[in-house]
Write an enzyme that holds these catalytic residues in place. Structure first.
Site, PDB file in Angstrom:
ATOM      1  N   SER A  72       0.802  -1.220   0.000  1.00  0.00           N
ATOM      2  CA  SER A  72       0.000   0.000   0.000  1.00  0.00           C
ATOM      3  C   SER A  72       0.838   1.275   0.000  1.00  0.00           C
ATOM      4  O   SER A  72       1.579   1.537  -0.928  1.00  0.00           O
ATOM      5  CB  SER A  72      -0.953  -0.048   1.209  1.00  0.00           C
ATOM      6  N   ASP A 291      -6.062   2.449  -2.792  1.00  0.00           N
ATOM      7  CA  ASP A 291      -7.268   2.264  -1.972  1.00  0.00           C
ATOM      8  C   ASP A 291      -7.482   3.418  -0.981  1.00  0.00           C
ATOM      9  O   ASP A 291      -8.445   3.415  -0.219  1.00  0.00           O
ATOM     10  CB  ASP A 291      -7.267   0.908  -1.248  1.00  0.00           C
ATOM     11  N   GLU A 381     -11.924   6.400   6.931  1.00  0.00           N
ATOM     12  CA  GLU A 381     -10.910   6.762   7.906  1.00  0.00           C
ATOM     13  C   GLU A 381     -10.360   8.129   7.507  1.00  0.00           C
ATOM     14  O   GLU A 381     -10.410   8.508   6.331  1.00  0.00           O
ATOM     15  CB  GLU A 381      -9.775   5.734   7.915  1.00  0.00           C
ATOM     16  N   ALA A 382      -9.822   8.854   8.480  1.00  0.00           N
ATOM     17  CA  ALA A 382      -9.252  10.168   8.169  1.00  0.00           C
ATOM     18  C   ALA A 382      -8.150  10.054   7.124  1.00  0.00           C
ATOM     19  O   ALA A 382      -7.918  10.978   6.341  1.00  0.00           O
ATOM     20  CB  ALA A 382      -8.709  10.807   9.450  1.00  0.00           C
ATOM     21  N   PRO A 507      -1.420   2.114  20.688  1.00  0.00           N
ATOM     22  CA  PRO A 507      -0.262   1.398  20.136  1.00  0.00           C
ATOM     23  C   PRO A 507      -0.488   1.062  18.674  1.00  0.00           C
ATOM     24  O   PRO A 507      -1.621   0.795  18.253  1.00  0.00           O
ATOM     25  CB  PRO A 507      -0.206   0.124  20.989  1.00  0.00           C
ATOM     26  N   SER A 508       0.561   1.054  17.904  1.00  0.00           N
ATOM     27  CA  SER A 508       0.483   0.625  16.507  1.00  0.00           C
ATOM     28  C   SER A 508       0.165  -0.869  16.459  1.00  0.00           C
ATOM     29  O   SER A 508       0.544  -1.622  17.357  1.00  0.00           O
ATOM     30  CB  SER A 508       1.811   0.894  15.802  1.00  0.00           C
ATOM     31  N   GLY A 509      -0.502  -1.292  15.399  1.00  0.00           N
ATOM     32  CA  GLY A 509      -0.786  -2.709  15.241  1.00  0.00           C
ATOM     33  C   GLY A 509       0.318  -3.459  14.533  1.00  0.00           C
ATOM     34  O   GLY A 509       0.309  -4.688  14.476  1.00  0.00           O
ATOM     35  N   THR A 510       1.307  -2.729  13.996  1.00  0.00           N
ATOM     36  CA  THR A 510       2.316  -3.389  13.156  1.00  0.00           C
ATOM     37  C   THR A 510       3.761  -3.140  13.569  1.00  0.00           C
ATOM     38  O   THR A 510       4.655  -3.842  13.104  1.00  0.00           O
ATOM     39  CB  THR A 510       2.164  -2.930  11.689  1.00  0.00           C
TER      40      THR A 510
END
Length: 553
Positions: A72, A291, A381-382, A507-510
């Site tokens: 992405s 996307d 999403e923003a 927290p980041s997911g990645t």
């Protein structure tokens, strides 16, 4: 293999598996964006994803499963892969852990892990397996496709290569293939079918409206460039495109100083458009797999003005609500909007005065699921990723409703054409471009008038690198911290010192970072609040120093 119906070609899988060994020191995790890391280390993952996608297809009686190879908006060196379920939606959440388990199994234990997975999920191996796959323009994509294809061959699955295309087109293809010949038929299962469906609906929706001025599109030097070029041929003069950052051949160009993520995070146009953008002229940016979408313009003072996912959601939702009322369906079709904590407070206030608004945790799967609860669910999403979902009962109602006046008939036609224009499987930047342009044409809005619907509160997003992001737990759709204990109370106290102050930490997911969002009435206060909260996180977690932008130093 007691308890397993059908035959697992173990020797074949073992032979192919030896060509794609997993490095012992690597750990992979399947999240909202699928697997995502450096492209050069994903070979074993893609091989195993090929097998997993085939098994998912068998589990669902031979329905076609999609596999998209993309990272992405990430830098070119990154790559990733995600699976797409039969209706074009994201992989069922319960299977995310299965994906991680199979990806991380040591080489010598992979077959045992596979057999155990087949047994516990009760997959009938005698069922057929069908997979359609595609990739973006990243250099590692070609070799990763070969690893995926080896996985499909190893288990004897039928594969269809959709080539180099956008993530939304792959989602479209999955749904089109699986609904072919049914009453829910989504469209012809080809790129051509995708272009025809959208362009025909667009022409009908803007028929009789004043001619639309050319739109500048920043293609992020990604796969959106060739796809936007093809789409422009279908649209002709109905909507002329001026394509920039359309270089997919130069190494390192992808998402570099361009694209939707660059525009959103830096809040400035790509350098390549400086001097090109005229005052008030509409422009937009796609991300690397097309996307996400960001619109923007230069105002009369020469300032850059961003029209992000929140602005798109408000424009689109208000338009659909008006059409539903004009069609005489306001009592039976309820329109709602889904946002995350990152939505600007002004957009939430504007929308809440007009229709129901729900806030959910960050991640497309949460937004998509919540949007399905409405008759018409709008989610953006923003960051510019979003779409509109029409429930099956709503689609039926729009097809069968008998209008009682010419005005109702016109509104009903517009709504039915919108269902064809919008890619309801996933956020689709090009479909969303056409949707925005339809609304602007109907409302006779310029970008300036669109922006004036409400004024964004100035906001700032920063991140802190931490040793352990799992120490930060949230609740209330990620708007409040549960742990570290006591930190939320300090953030609340700090926010009270700023006019319109709001901040949250998640927290980041990645990756091992914690993201800090803040907004306030004044830009300087939003910046200050963000960095003071980030400082608290830093003190709490022993994080790495935060690089402050020049304008804050």
């Amino acid at each position: 293999m007691s308890g397993i119906r059908g035959h697992l070609p173990k020797e074949q899988i073992e032979a192919y598996s030896e060509l794609h060994p997993k490095a012992r020191h690597l750990l992979f995790s399947y999240g909202t964006a699928g697997f995502r890391t450096l492209g050069v280390v994903l070979d074993s993952v893609l091989f195993r994803v090929g097998i997993l996608a085939a098994l998912r297809s068998k589990k669902l009686d031979g329905k076609t499963i999609g596999v998209m190879i993309t990272a992405s908006h990430n830098p070119e060196d990154d790559n990733g892969v995600k699976l797409v379920d039969p209706r074009g939606e994201m992989l069922e959440v319960a299977w995310e852990q299965h994906a991680s388990t199979l990806a991380n199994a040591p080489n010598e234990e992979f077959l045992d892990a596979l057999e155990n997975f087949i047994r516990t999920t009760r997959i009938d191996l005698s069922k057929p397996a069908r997979v359609v796959y595609a990739r973006d323009t990243r250099p590692t994509g070609e070799s990763l496709v070969k690893a995926l294809e080896d996985g499909l061959k190893a288990i004897g699955a039928e594969g269809r290569d959709a080539g180099i295309t956008t993530t939304p087109i792959l989602h479209y293809l999955v749904k089109a293939i699986n609904t072919k010949g049914t009453k829910e038929e989504y469209g012809e299962d080809s790129e051509d079918g995708y272009f025809q469906k959208m362009s025909e609906a667009f022409r009908k929706l803007v028929s009789g409206r004043p001619r639309i001025q050319p739109l500048i599109i920043d293609c992020a030097n990604g796969v959106g460039a060739p796809i936007a070029k093809k789409l422009s041929q279908y649209l002709g003069e109905t909507l002329p495109f001026a394509l920039y950052n359309a270089d997919t051949a130069t190494p390192g160009a992808l998402n570099n100083n361009c694209g939707a993520d660059y525009v959103k995070t830096t809040q400035r146009p790509p350098p390549s458009l400086i001097g090109v953008l005229q005052q008030g002229q509409r422009a937009c940016s796609l991300d690397g797999d097309a996307d996400r979408l960001m619109y923007y313009f230069i105002d009369e003072r020469g300032y850059f003005t961003l029209l992000d996912g929140d602005k798109i959601a408000t424009l689109v939702a208000a338009f659909i609500v008006d059409l539903v009322k004009l069609a005489g369906l306001a009592e039976s079709i309820k329109v709602g909007v889904v946002q995350t904590a990152y939505a600007n407070g002004s957009s939430t206030k504007y929308l809440s005065e007009r229709l129901p608004v729900r806030c959910v945790p960050t991640g497309v799967k949460h937004l998509h699921h919540a949007a399905e609860q409405f008759n018409v669910g709008v989610y953006f999403e923003a960051n510019g990723h979003g779409t509109v979902l029409f429930s099956p009962s709503t689609l039926e109602k729009l097809e069968t409703h008998e209008p009682s006046t010419p005005a109702q008939s016109t509104a009903l036609k517009h709504l039915n054409n919108l269902t064809q224009l919008i890619n309801q499987t996933v956020g689709d930047a090009l479909s969303d471009v056409l949707l925005v342009e339809v609304v602007l044409a109907h409302k006779a809005y310029s970008a300036i008038e669109w922006n004036s619907l409400y004024s964004d509160l100035p906001n700032r997003l920063v991140k802190v690198h931490v040793p352990n992001r799992n120490a930060f737990k949230t609740e209330d759709a990620e708007r409040r911290l549960v742990t570290p204990y006591g930190l939320q109370a300090k953030i609340d106290d700090l926010c009270k010192r700023y006019d319109g102050g709001r901040s949250f930490v998640r927290p980041s997911g990645t990756e091992d970072v914690v993201r800090v969002y803040a907004e306030a009435v004044l830009r300087s206060q939003a910046d200050e609040l963000a960095y003071r909260v980030a400082g608290m996180v830093y003190d709490e977690a022993g994080g790495e120093a935060i690089r402050r932008p020049k304008e804050f130093m």
